[in-house]
Write a protein that holds these residues in place. Sequence first.
Motif, PDB file in Angstrom:
ATOM      1  N   ALA A 100      29.707   5.373  16.844  1.00 22.64           N
ATOM      2  CA  ALA A 100      30.641   5.421  15.718  1.00 22.64           C
ATOM      3  C   ALA A 100      30.367   6.618  14.813  1.00 22.64           C
ATOM      4  N   ARG A 101      29.107   6.777  14.382  1.00 27.49           N
ATOM      5  CA  ARG A 101      28.788   7.804  13.397  1.00 27.49           C
ATOM      6  C   ARG A 101      28.359   9.121  14.025  1.00 27.49           C
ATOM      7  N   GLY A 102      27.856   9.087  15.253  1.00 25.10           N
ATOM      8  CA  GLY A 102      27.383  10.309  15.876  1.00 25.10           C
ATOM      9  C   GLY A 102      28.349  10.943  16.848  1.00 25.10           C
ATOM     10  N   VAL A 103      29.352  10.162  17.315  1.00 29.70           N
ATOM     11  CA  VAL A 103      30.276  10.702  18.319  1.00 29.70           C
ATOM     12  C   VAL A 103      31.727  10.651  17.826  1.00 29.70           C
ATOM     13  N   LEU A 104      32.239   9.445  17.554  1.00 29.58           N
ATOM     14  CA  LEU A 104      33.659   9.309  17.247  1.00 29.58           C
ATOM     15  C   LEU A 104      34.032   9.908  15.891  1.00 29.58           C
ATOM     16  N   LEU A 105      33.231   9.631  14.865  1.00 28.11           N
ATOM     17  CA  LEU A 105      33.566  10.151  13.538  1.00 28.11           C
ATOM     18  C   LEU A 105      33.540  11.679  13.498  1.00 28.11           C
ATOM     19  N   PRO A 106      32.504  12.354  14.024  1.00 33.35           N
ATOM     20  CA  PRO A 106      32.583  13.829  14.077  1.00 33.35           C
ATOM     21  C   PRO A 106      33.739  14.331  14.933  1.00 33.35           C
ATOM     22  N   LEU A 107      34.078  13.605  16.015  1.00 30.93           N
ATOM     23  CA  LEU A 107      35.191  14.017  16.860  1.00 30.93           C
ATOM     24  C   LEU A 107      36.509  13.929  16.106  1.00 30.93           C
ATOM     25  N   VAL A 108      36.721  12.849  15.361  1.00 34.88           N
ATOM     26  CA  VAL A 108      37.944  12.710  14.571  1.00 34.88           C
ATOM     27  C   VAL A 108      38.026  13.791  13.500  1.00 34.88           C
ATOM     28  N   ASN A 109      36.901  14.067  12.837  1.00 35.63           N
ATOM     29  CA  ASN A 109      36.892  15.105  11.808  1.00 35.63           C
ATOM     30  C   ASN A 109      37.189  16.478  12.397  1.00 35.63           C
ATOM     31  N   GLN A 110      36.665  16.741  13.587  1.00 35.76           N
ATOM     32  CA  GLN A 110      36.920  18.033  14.214  1.00 35.76           C
ATOM     33  C   GLN A 110      38.378  18.167  14.639  1.00 35.76           C
ATOM     34  N   LEU A 111      38.924  17.108  15.241  1.00 31.83           N
ATOM     35  CA  LEU A 111      40.316  17.152  15.675  1.00 31.83           C
ATOM     36  C   LEU A 111      41.285  17.193  14.492  1.00 31.83           C
ATOM     37  N   SER A 112      40.823  16.788  13.313  1.00 28.58           N
ATOM     38  CA  SER A 112      41.668  16.825  12.120  1.00 28.58           C
ATOM     39  C   SER A 112      41.541  18.136  11.357  1.00 28.58           C
ATOM     40  N   ASP A 113      40.664  19.000  11.786  1.00 28.62           N
ATOM     41  CA  ASP A 113      40.460  20.276  11.111  1.00 28.62           C
ATOM     42  C   ASP A 113      41.591  21.244  11.492  1.00 28.62           C
ATOM     43  N   PRO A 114      42.382  21.731  10.534  1.00 27.03           N
ATOM     44  CA  PRO A 114      43.486  22.641  10.886  1.00 27.03           C
ATOM     45  C   PRO A 114      43.009  23.913  11.583  1.00 27.03           C
ATOM     46  N   ASP A 115      41.866  24.440  11.166  1.00 26.27           N
ATOM     47  CA  ASP A 115      41.365  25.659  11.796  1.00 26.27           C
ATOM     48  C   ASP A 115      41.038  25.426  13.267  1.00 26.27           C
ATOM     49  N   TYR A 116      40.454  24.275  13.579  1.00 28.90           N
ATOM     50  CA  TYR A 116      40.146  23.958  14.966  1.00 28.90           C
ATOM     51  C   TYR A 116      41.433  23.782  15.776  1.00 28.90           C
ATOM     52  N   ILE A 117      42.438  23.146  15.183  1.00 28.49           N
ATOM     53  CA  ILE A 117      43.702  22.948  15.890  1.00 28.49           C
ATOM     54  C   ILE A 117      44.349  24.291  16.199  1.00 28.49           C
ATOM     55  N   ASN A 118      44.343  25.199  15.224  1.00 20.05           N
ATOM     56  CA  ASN A 118      44.927  26.521  15.456  1.00 20.05           C
ATOM     57  C   ASN A 118      44.183  27.271  16.560  1.00 20.05           C
ATOM     58  N   GLN A 119      42.862  27.229  16.524  1.00 17.31           N
ATOM     59  CA  GLN A 119      42.086  27.903  17.559  1.00 17.31           C
ATOM     60  C   GLN A 119      42.330  27.288  18.933  1.00 17.31           C
ATOM     61  N   PHE A 120      42.471  25.974  18.973  1.00 19.75           N
ATOM     62  CA  PHE A 120      42.719  25.314  20.252  1.00 19.75           C
ATOM     63  C   PHE A 120      44.095  25.674  20.806  1.00 19.75           C
ATOM     64  N   VAL A 121      45.089  25.733  19.918  1.00 17.99           N
ATOM     65  CA  VAL A 121      46.442  26.116  20.369  1.00 17.99           C
ATOM     66  C   VAL A 121      46.434  27.554  20.880  1.00 17.99           C
TER      67      VAL A 121
END
Length: 535
Positions: free
Chosen positions: A240-261
């Motif tokens: 929960a705290r070491g995998v899913l929560l950081p993953l959700v925060n990363q996928l919600s980061d606009p900069d990460y989304i732009n770089q991924f696109v």
Amino acid sequence: TIRVVLFLITFGPFAVFYLAFYIFCFVGGGFAVTLLFGKTNSERHLERCEHSYLPATQTGILKTLDEMRLEPKPIQIDRRLTGSNYIDEPLQQVIQFALRDYIQYWYYTLSEDDSFLLEIRQTVQNALVQFSTRSKEVDWQPYLTTRLVDDFATHLRVFRKAQDRLEDSKQRDLSEEMVESFFEAEVEMERNICRDVVCTSLKDEEGFLRDLCEVLLYLLLPPGDFHNKNMRYFLREILARGVLLPLVNQLSDPDYINQFVIWMIRDSSCNYEAFMNILKLTDRVSELEAVKDKALEELQYLRSLDTAGDDINVIKNQINSLMFVKKVCETRIQRLQSGKEVDALKLATNLGKLCIIPLEHILVHNIALQFFMDYMLGAGAQAELFFWLTVEGYRVTAQQQLEVMEGWQKDGKKGGDTTGLLKAAALGVYEQYLSDKASPRVQVDEASVLKLGEKLQKDSDPTPEIFDDIQRKVYDMMLRDERYYPSFRQSPLYVRMLAELDMLKEPSYRGSDDGDGGKYSFSLCLRCWHIKKGK
């Protein structure tokens, strides 16, 4: 007497006492040794007599037990997880890093025994093996192409609906009113689902992720490991705290989304038609301004080049294309800033009867289909539209595959299992849209569905036309049912579609159902529409 006198003169007056003391010590020591030796022997004898009915322990067994205590346990790890080396090796590295970062750094301060680490690793590997096995049983194609796309499209529709409600707000994207409007629109659209608590409270989000991890561990862990509360809570917190929560925060980061696109589209080129459709459909002035600025920058660079040479025609064509893009952006920006999107609705009321685009043409035109798809999604009838489109794709693919197979047979070549793949694809379409497990399910009569199901089970070689009967009924339903195409023609989306196709400008586009004038204007509308489609 003489002996006694000589003894006393030689050894002194206290010699008698020393002699007596030495004799006493000798006798006492002998007595004590005899007593202790006899006592020990007697106890051993009594013990043998008392337990004489038990066989004596073999010395070899004791020696083997001692050697087993001293010998370290060999650690054997089965590195097979999914059956693919390309996937197993990275997963093994992830497991190794997780053990190092979350367990080893504190465990080795308590013990040097590796058996605990071995058990942890085996538990994680068993969970991954179970996850891999269950993943192979899931039909990922309909989920990734339909359900996931539907969820994403629903999220965008809710967001746009919330934006429309707060259109006059200056800071609508960051204000609390935007968040409240978003979840109000979500309740209206989803009806019985609202995720406001999970999305706005970090504590509730972590609690939701813990509950989700509990369900995953119940499905993946062996019963013995799951009922071990310490083990379960330990793994739950890590996930929960070491995998899913950081993953959700990363996928919600606009900069990460732009770089991924950017990473996804860096190896693909956007064709002319798709690029122009994006410019015509977007309602973001900032995006249009960015495209226009980039076009101006490229124009300045091309005009600064030396046009003497063989490349002069190429440079002129590029300049003309950039000038056209610049004009389209300026026209679209002016239209959005002047509020002509709203004027289009007023224009529709002034024009009377609008140009009627048949449903069959809407379904094959990308811009018109996008507006009709948005309407069907809002009406909750996306299953019917997606079924019709899927069947169209299946028919084209099946025809192509059968033609290829016939060519192989004429050439005497052995082709692949084409019929088997076609049957699997047909069954997939049936399970996704028509079976009892389909969600959402296409609403057609049960007799046709049962007849199709029997045909799929009996026929080993499905034909490209196997879905034609139901597809025709679905098309008739979309065409005649007042909830679908007739209501779409009365909706603002239809007017906006005509505006995007530039069919609200000419007075001759006024359609009529009576007289030759109506037929002429209708045919003219279709002809102009086909010209724009070809363009």
